[in-house]
Design an enzyme around this catalytic site. Structure first.
Site, PDB file in Angstrom:
ATOM      1  N   SER A  64     -11.514  -1.597   5.718  1.00  0.00           N
ATOM      2  CA  SER A  64     -10.174  -1.121   5.406  1.00  0.00           C
ATOM      3  C   SER A  64      -9.699  -0.503   6.749  1.00  0.00           C
ATOM      4  O   SER A  64     -10.332   0.164   7.509  1.00  0.00           O
ATOM      5  CB  SER A  64     -10.304  -0.081   4.347  1.00  0.00           C
ATOM      6  OG  SER A  64      -9.066   0.329   4.030  1.00  0.00           O
ATOM      7  N   SER A  65      -8.319  -0.859   6.774  1.00  0.00           N
ATOM      8  CA  SER A  65      -7.499  -0.011   7.930  1.00  0.00           C
ATOM      9  C   SER A  65      -7.115   1.469   7.443  1.00  0.00           C
ATOM     10  O   SER A  65      -6.609   2.122   8.300  1.00  0.00           O
ATOM     11  CB  SER A  65      -6.327  -0.991   8.482  1.00  0.00           C
ATOM     12  OG  SER A  65      -6.847  -2.148   8.960  1.00  0.00           O
TER      13      SER A  65
ATOM     14  N   GLY B 201       0.468  -0.490   5.788  1.00  0.00           N
ATOM     15  CA  GLY B 201       0.790  -1.283   7.012  1.00  0.00           C
ATOM     16  C   GLY B 201      -0.344  -2.207   7.309  1.00  0.00           C
ATOM     17  O   GLY B 201      -0.222  -2.732   8.387  1.00  0.00           O
ATOM     18  N   GLY B 202      -1.211  -2.294   6.578  1.00  0.00           N
ATOM     19  CA  GLY B 202      -2.187  -3.424   6.684  1.00  0.00           C
ATOM     20  C   GLY B 202      -3.195  -2.981   8.086  1.00  0.00           C
ATOM     21  O   GLY B 202      -3.333  -1.881   8.286  1.00  0.00           O
TER      22      GLY B 202
ATOM     23  N   ASN C 144      -2.940  -4.426  -1.970  1.00  0.00           N
ATOM     24  CA  ASN C 144      -3.483  -5.710  -1.383  1.00  0.00           C
ATOM     25  C   ASN C 144      -3.102  -7.033  -1.931  1.00  0.00           C
ATOM     26  O   ASN C 144      -3.713  -7.428  -2.637  1.00  0.00           O
ATOM     27  CB  ASN C 144      -4.932  -5.496  -0.990  1.00  0.00           C
ATOM     28  CG  ASN C 144      -5.417  -6.364   0.208  1.00  0.00           C
ATOM     29  OD1 ASN C 144      -4.811  -5.705   1.297  1.00  0.00           O
ATOM     30  ND2 ASN C 144      -6.289  -7.251   0.359  1.00  0.00           N
TER      31      ASN C 144
ATOM     32  N   ASP D  92      -9.495  -8.068   2.333  1.00  0.00           N
ATOM     33  CA  ASP D  92     -10.108  -7.294   3.478  1.00  0.00           C
ATOM     34  C   ASP D  92     -11.373  -7.658   3.849  1.00  0.00           C
ATOM     35  O   ASP D  92     -11.985  -7.260   4.816  1.00  0.00           O
ATOM     36  CB  ASP D  92     -10.104  -5.783   2.945  1.00  0.00           C
ATOM     37  CG  ASP D  92      -8.691  -5.074   2.621  1.00  0.00           C
ATOM     38  OD1 ASP D  92      -7.727  -5.703   3.432  1.00  0.00           O
ATOM     39  OD2 ASP D  92      -8.616  -4.388   2.068  1.00  0.00           O
TER      40      ASP D  92
ATOM     41  N   THR E 172       0.713  -1.131  -0.073  1.00  0.00           N
ATOM     42  CA  THR E 172      -0.045   0.112  -0.007  1.00  0.00           C
ATOM     43  C   THR E 172       0.849   1.173  -0.056  1.00  0.00           C
ATOM     44  O   THR E 172       1.935   1.185   0.575  1.00  0.00           O
ATOM     45  CB  THR E 172      -0.886   0.137   1.336  1.00  0.00           C
ATOM     46  OG1 THR E 172      -1.883  -1.118   1.156  1.00  0.00           O
ATOM     47  CG2 THR E 172      -1.763   1.232   1.428  1.00  0.00           C
TER      48      THR E 172
HETATM   49  O1  DON Z   1      -7.387  -1.587   3.195  1.00  0.00           O
HETATM   50  C1  DON Z   1      -6.908  -2.270   3.905  1.00  0.00           C
HETATM   51  O2  DON Z   1      -6.870  -2.154   5.156  1.00  0.00           O
HETATM   52  C2  DON Z   1      -5.781  -3.177   3.475  1.00  0.00           C
HETATM   53  N1  DON Z   1      -5.834  -3.349   2.045  1.00  0.00           N
HETATM   54  C3  DON Z   1      -4.134  -2.402   3.582  1.00  0.00           C
HETATM   55  C4  DON Z   1      -3.169  -3.218   2.957  1.00  0.00           C
HETATM   56  C5  DON Z   1      -1.656  -2.805   3.285  1.00  0.00           C
HETATM   57  O3  DON Z   1      -1.576  -1.659   4.246  1.00  0.00           O
HETATM   58  C6  DON Z   1      -0.676  -3.413   2.640  1.00  0.00           C
HETATM   59  N2  DON Z   1       0.442  -2.683   3.047  1.00  0.00           N
HETATM   60  N3  DON Z   1       1.558  -2.658   3.423  1.00  0.00           N
END
Ligand code: DON
Length: 240
Positions: free
Chosen positions: A122-123, A143-144, A71, A93, A51
């Site tokens: 979503s985070s 950062g998920g 993602n 997600d 991301t």
């Molecule tokens: O929307 C979300 O929460 C996830 N798709 C985010 C994934 C993410 O941040 C991966 N990154 N490093």
């Protein structure tokens, strides 16, 4: 196999310990396998699953805080009719199976189960903080599941702990996401803090990786202060 000048050979993956172990696991010592069952593996996709976040502020008071997520691998294989736009795939997600963790260890429930026309949780937390009606801080992060805590800590560091944006960005981060029931910390967090957390009964686990990568700008006393988080490569502050 073929001439690498004519073919894209994934040499790094073919010679990796991981691929060797996967191949070894298929070997049976007591029975010959049919050649029909001996197949090449699938090389990983040559793209980053990351991301990305960027923040922008200008002298007219315009602000952009943009987080966008691949993602895992990009694309769902579906083009929106009449647009030529390839849709992404963020199915992870959703809670594919309520009660089971997704790729970021998040355990969701029925409310986030897959259904037609539904948006997944979503985070992502693109953030603009206003002060006296004017933009004061813009931030956000990849950062998920750790995005929310990462962004929150930058905001708290600036507002409550009176740090400038560079200090706020580089301060060690901590994260808890309900399940697993543990506090994840970045290496280097103050030892006294770790002891105090343990004394309160927290299970403290040091993360192998750093958390997030915030890209932020703070506007103060007529100046723009940018801070790029070097936890991940490719971060930069640009002023013009
Ligand atoms: O929307 C979300 O929460 C996830 N798709 C985010 C994934 C993410 O941040 C991966 N990154 N490093």
């Amino acid at each position: 196999m073929g001439d690498p000048d004519f073919n894209n050979i994934p040499i790094k993956w073919l010679t990796s310990e991981k691929y060797a172990k996967q191949t070894m696991a298929q070997i049976t010592m007591d029975k010959a396998r049919s050649s029909k069952d001996v197949n090449p593996g699938t090389p990983p996709l040559p793209e980053s699953p990351d991301t990305t976040h960027f923040s922008v502020m200008d002298k007219f008071g315009n602000v952009v805080s943009n987080t966008y997520s691949l993602n895992y691998s990009y694309g769902s294989g579906i083009v929106a009719k009449g647009t030529g736009i390839l849709l992404n795939n963020v199915m992870d997600d959703f809670s594919a199976k309520p009660g089971s963790p997704n790729g970021y260890g998040l355990v969701g429930g029925e409310a986030n189960a897959i259904a037609p026309k539904k948006r997944a949780l979503s985070s992502m937390t693109p953030t603009i903080v206003m002060k006296d009606g004017k933009p004061f801080l813009v931030t956000g992060s990849p950062g998920g599941s750790r995005i929310i805590t990462t962004v929150m800590q930058v905001v708290l560091n600036v507002i409550d702990h009176d740090m400038n944006i560079a200090e706020a960005t580089h301060a060690k981060r901590v994260h808890h996401q309900w399940l697993p029931d543990q506090i994840l910390i970045e290496p280097g967090l103050n030892k006294d803090t770790i002891q105090l957390l343990k004394a309160k009964g927290h299970k403290v686990v040091t993360s192998k990786n750093s958390m997030g990568s915030t890209q932020s700008i703070m506007y103060k006393d007529g100046y723009f202060y940018g801070s790029a988080d070097t936890r991940r490569p490719g971060a930069a502050v640009i002023g013009f």
